[in-house]
Design an enzyme around this catalytic site. Structure first.
Site, PDB file in Angstrom:
ATOM      1  N   GLU A   1       8.038 -22.025   7.630  1.00 32.01           N
ATOM      2  CA  GLU A   1       8.418 -21.140   8.735  1.00 32.01           C
ATOM      3  C   GLU A   1       9.439 -21.759   9.671  1.00 32.01           C
ATOM      4  O   GLU A   1       9.942 -21.090  10.578  1.00 32.01           O
ATOM      5  CB  GLU A   1       7.180 -20.759   9.542  1.00 32.01           C
TER       6      GLU A   1
ATOM      7  N   GLU B   1       0.810  -1.218   0.000  1.00 31.71           N
ATOM      8  CA  GLU B   1       0.000   0.000   0.000  1.00 31.71           C
ATOM      9  C   GLU B   1       0.847   1.274   0.000  1.00 31.71           C
ATOM     10  O   GLU B   1       0.317   2.367  -0.232  1.00 31.71           O
ATOM     11  CB  GLU B   1      -0.921   0.014   1.225  1.00 31.71           C
TER      12      GLU B   1
END
Length: 269
Positions: A113, A82
């Site tokens: 992960e 954004e």
């Protein structure tokens, strides 16, 4: 490492969820959500310290990286994505990286992960310098991918921050600037995409927005550097100029289109 209570794995305050009506489920979720903003408020001093540490380096051309796995990684990518349209910065200034690569944005990559070396390998693709900053995001505060990246970044001289929902977790202890968001147990036990993820999103909004304002990407309260990438944003920019310069709509729009940004149009008058 000192012992800590993994709040994110504690049993929900609600039980027998499968026996509740839709209204009861929604009210229970909403009840839990009401404490999120208060938990973030308590962390404002920590968030402030992190932004203040990043700001001078970013101002000098450094970059801000987010790393995380699962929901935490996706939230970092959303925040980074954004920045260009909202503040007009290049895509390379704020970068989100998720364990498992871009494929993991849409579909979970099993065990991605769990590799403590992979985050630093992923960061190598971007090069680095001493002006860069890294924020690790992990609700548990124990994700090996995030912890390994933070450890290597500290060795390289980066500013390191850690956003976690477990105070006293390894991520909090090993980041220079921890942000501990203690929102309590989840409505569905262990489902950290809920309250923990919402708190992380709020903190990321605060960090990136405050940083962008500090470096001058806002005038007054307006996004004067936003990218004019669709009709809605062109209309928004036009209305900004209407208000600021007291112009008719069509004249303000022509001025915006001539100069290509609200900032440039304002500077030209």
């Amino acid at each position: 490492m000192k012992d800590f209570t993994k709040i994110t794995e504690q049993s929900s305050n609600h039980d027998g969820l499968e026996n509740l009506s839709t209204r009861e489920l929604l009210e229970g979720i909403n009840q839990e959500d009401q404490g999120i903003a208060l938990a973030v408020e308590k962390a404002i001093p920590q968030i402030e310290a992190l932004v203040e540490a990043i700001y001078p380096r970013f101002q000098e051309g450094g970059r801000l990286f987010y790393i995380g796995a699962g929901t935490s990684g996706r939230l970092g990518i959303v925040d980074a994505s954004e920045i260009p349209p909202t503040f007009g910065l290049d895509h390379g200034r704020v970068i989100g990286i998720i364990a498992g690569g871009d494929h993991a944005i849409r579909k979970a990559v099993e065990f991605a992960e769990d590799n403590p070396d992979q985050a630093w390998e992923d960061l190598q693709a971007f090069g680095f310098n001493e002006k860069d900053s890294l924020i690790g995001i992990a609700a548990s505060g124990t994700t090996p991918y995030v912890l390994g990246g933070i450890a290597k970044a500290k060795e390289a001289g980066w500013v390191t921050g850690g956003i976690t929902n477990n105070p006293g977790s390894p991520l909090a202890l090993n980041s220079e600037f921890p942000v501990e968001l203690a929102v309590g147990p989840e409505f569905v036990t262990g489902s950290t995409r809920m309250k923990s993820g919402t708190a992380q999103k709020l903190a990321l909004n605060m960090i990136s927005t405050a940083l962008m304002i500090r470096i001058g990407r806002i005038q007054g309260n307006k996004m004067v550097d936003m990218q004019l990438s669709n009709n809605k944003l062109v209309d928004r920019g036009t209305r900004y100029l209407q208000q600021a310069l007291d112009l008719p709509y069509d004249e303000a729009k022509a001025l915006l289109q001539e100069h290509g940004s609200v900032r440039a149009a304002l500077s030209a008058r």
